[in-house]
Design an enzyme around this catalytic site. Structure first.
Site, short mmCIF file in Angstrom:
data_model
loop_
_atom_site.label_atom_id
_atom_site.label_comp_id
_atom_site.label_asym_id
_atom_site.label_seq_id
_atom_site.Cartn_x
_atom_site.Cartn_y
_atom_site.Cartn_z
N CYS A 38 -3.42 -3.09 -3.29
CA CYS A 38 -4.37 -2.13 -2.72
C CYS A 38 -5.28 -2.75 -1.65
CB CYS A 38 -5.21 -1.52 -3.83
SG CYS A 38 -4.27 -0.45 -4.94
N CYS A 68 -3.67 -7.03 -9.44
CA CYS A 68 -2.27 -6.83 -9.80
C CYS A 68 -1.44 -6.87 -8.53
CB CYS A 68 -2.09 -5.50 -10.56
SG CYS A 68 -1.96 -4.05 -9.47
N ARG A 93 -11.37 10.21 -5.71
CA ARG A 93 -11.22 9.67 -4.36
C ARG A 93 -11.20 10.82 -3.34
NH1 ARG A 93 -6.13 6.33 -4.29
NH2 ARG A 93 -7.43 4.87 -5.44
N ARG A 147 -1.11 10.47 1.96
CA ARG A 147 -2.47 10.13 1.54
C ARG A 147 -3.45 10.24 2.71
NH1 ARG A 147 -2.29 6.75 -3.16
NH2 ARG A 147 -0.55 7.43 -4.46
N LYS A 207 1.84 6.81 3.46
CA LYS A 207 0.60 6.42 4.13
C LYS A 207 0.81 6.30 5.65
CE LYS A 207 -1.13 3.94 0.08
NZ LYS A 207 -1.64 2.66 -0.45
N CYS A 264 -9.75 -5.41 -4.36
CA CYS A 264 -9.58 -4.12 -5.03
C CYS A 264 -10.58 -4.06 -6.19
CB CYS A 264 -8.15 -3.96 -5.51
SG CYS A 264 -7.73 -5.03 -6.92
N CYS A 313 -9.52 -0.09 -13.64
CA CYS A 313 -8.13 0.11 -13.25
C CYS A 313 -7.18 -0.24 -14.39
CB CYS A 313 -7.79 -0.74 -12.02
SG CYS A 313 -6.06 -0.55 -11.50
N LYS A 339 4.24 7.82 -2.92
CA LYS A 339 3.13 7.98 -1.98
C LYS A 339 3.57 7.66 -0.56
CE LYS A 339 1.52 3.33 -3.21
NZ LYS A 339 0.44 2.57 -3.85
#
Length: 572
Positions: A486, A482, A84, A153, A219, A437, A443, A217
């Protein structure tokens, strides 16, 4: 900072999540990656190194479609890497595009995929090709640093810096925030780009993160009303621009958003951020840093499911968090300014920027740029367009792209290429507002299909919409394989979250503008039940809605679903 770091050093690792020891003992994210990369007996890297690769912008994955077959053949999983990029604000030059196109066909699976964080990711990059892949990215003046991991991120902002002066200023701030909050470790450059290691003081290597990095993380998003394409309330920090007469006056500041949760664990929930104040453009960088450092020092390092900023705020309170930030800044926030959002979608087709140049918004279903068997040749078509294009290409957080800065005399030429490669087809408003996603087959967290399933599900929903007389109406639909969120499904008017193969939780009641969470309507249902539930609701909406009323607002007004007023009430 010294007191907090000393406190962390004094805590036994036995009391913390295992990732905390890993980060501290990794030699600033180096670990044993050099050895793992040199091991040709396996297509993967060690378990600890798998965690460290995330900080460098890539994940180890395997093809889950082949997992059982390979296990039966006594072979290790077919490992590869998802890579990514870090592209703050999502803007690329034609030259950069051609470089990224080249390595998609040389080292990946012949596709470029636009993510919901306004960047590209590749799938299927083999370990033996990883260094070469990253070096081409570096030569294009790009990198993958901090695209994943317990760090800040990719910083996103309302798409297309060329649309206006304010858009360009906000884009520049996104770049400045990203640069300020970048990890300083040179591990990426040494291990993957061949840079020689230079000895230096420990704290100089990571003056912001230290060897502990963040609990989880982090953002950041910047939005320019009336567009909320970035879903500004879904992030740890949101900046909402305020402008007047084409001049940027500052930003309302939001803290504490986040999408992820865990099925069956009500202590986990998505949360929208709270507006806590206002800052001027020249304060944005230090405000972003101060908020991140409060989270660094007070976020939960024991339980990773409870480690995001949203839970720190839920535990301590919004006022406490704001005061901690202001204490670090040495000044108080101003009063938030009023703002209004019209939608969280994108613009499509031709439109002009303030400079008179043309921009073309191109719908990319689920962000997948490839040459498809149905005749749509997105990868080849974009390759030809950027060879003649003199402007930039902007990526959006809704997984679409914009060909920016097109002069009047270039419009026909670009439009001819779009037609030649069948790049733009007439799609419904419903499909344009949909997002997925990746999920299967790559994944490792996926419980159900998402990207591969959404197009056929939209086909069926379109039929129900047409029969209800809603063929031209837009409803925000999102799906994930899931509950990690995302594709930001908990903001959708109709959201699907994978529970098991072929089965989903159905959520209703998000807002068309991304300003309200939805709520669980039906649990663990298959496609037949999905259509059985939604078909009569769509008919009811068509007949009983108020003028201009969106579907998410309608189902709440009609009592179909209870409004979610705060993340902590998501499961009520």
């Amino acid at each position: 900072m010294g007191d907090i770091i000393q406190k962390l050093r004094d805590i036994s690792f036995d009391e913390l999540h295992s990732n905390e020891r890993l980060k501290v003992e990794s030699d600033y994210l180096r670990g044993t990656l050099e050895q793992s990369m040199a091991d040709r007996a396996s297509g993967g890297v060690s378990e600890d190194d798998t965690q460290l690769t995330k900080f460098h912008g890539f994940y180890q994955q395997d093809d889950r479609d082949l997992r059982s077959e390979r296990r039966h053949q006594k072979l290790e999983p077919l490992y590869s890497f998802m890579v990514r990029l870090r592209i703050p604000g999502g803007l690329l030059s034609p030259r950069q595009w051609l470089s990224l196109d080249d390595i998609a066909t040389r080292y990946a699976n012949d596709t470029l995929r636009i993510t919901t964080r306004q960047t590209f990711q590749y799938h299927g990059v083999l370990k033996e090709n990883l260094r070469a892949h990253l070096r081409v990215i570096n030569d294009a003046m790009l990198d993958t640093i901090a695209a994943c991991g317990d760090v800040n991120r990719n910083v996103i902002c309302t798409a297309n810096a060329h649309r206006s002066k304010v858009h360009h200023q906000v884009f520049e701030l996104a770049h400045e925030i990203s640069a300020q909050l970048m990890p300083r470790s040179r591990a990426y450059h040494e291990i993957f780009l061949g840079e020689e290691r230079v000895a230096g003081g420990e704290e100089e290597q990571e003056p912001l993160y230290t060897k502990h990095y963040l609990p989880r993380k982090f953002k950041i998003a910047l939005a320019i009303p009336p567009d909320n394409d970035v879903d500004v309330f879904a992030h740890d920090i949101g900046f909402i621009a305020d402008s007047e007469g084409g001049e940027l006056r500052g930003f309302s500041v939001c803290i504490g958003g986040g999408m992820g949760m865990t099925h069956g664990e009500p202590a986990t929930f998505p949360r929208l951020s709270d507006v806590v104040g206002f800052c001027t453009p020249d304060q944005v960088i230090e405000v972003a840093e101060a908020i991140m450092l409060v989270q660094r020092d007070h976020g939960d390092r024991h339980d990773r499911k409870h480690a995001r900023t949203k839970y720190t705020i839920e535990d301590h309170g919004v006022e406490w968090f704001r005061e901690e930030v202001e204490r670090r800044l040495g000044y108080a926030f101003g009063e938030p300014h009023e703002f209004h959002f019209d939608s969280n979608g994108d613009r499509y087709g031709w439109y002009q920027g303030d400079d008179g140049a043309w921009n073309y918004g191109l719908f990319i279903e689920n962000g997948r740029i490839a040459d498809f068997d149905n005749g749509m040749k997105l990868l080849s078509g974009m390759r030809e367009i950027v060879r003649i294009h003199e402007g930039d290409i902007a990526l959006t957080t809704n997984q679409n792209l914009i060909i920016t800065g097109v002069a009047d005399d270039k419009r026909d030429e670009i439009e001819a290429l779009i037609d030649k490669y069948c790049m733009s087809k007439d799609v419904s408003a419903l499909r344009r507002e949909s997002m997925a996603c990746v999920a299967f087959p790559t994944c490792g967290l996926a419980m159900a299909e998402s990207e591969r399933y959404l197009p056929s599900l939209i086909d069926k929903l379109e039929q129900a919409m047409c029969k209800a007389g809603l063929a031209d109406d837009a409803i925000v639909v999102r799906i994930t394989g899931c509950p990690n969120g995302c594709a930001r499904p908990y903001l959708a008017e109709i959201g699907f979250v994978g529970k098991a193969l072929g089965r989903y939780n159905l959520y209703l009641g998000g807002s068309f503008t991304g300003e309200r969470l939805n709520k669980l309507y039906r649990e663990n249902i298959d496609e037949a039940t999905i259509m059985k539930e939604l078909t009569p609701l769509l008919k009811h909406y068509a007949k009983e809605r108020d003028e201009g009323e969106h579907f998410g607002d309608f189902v709440i007004r009609q009592g179909v679903i209870k409004e979610t007023t705060a993340g902590r009430n998501f499961h009520d």
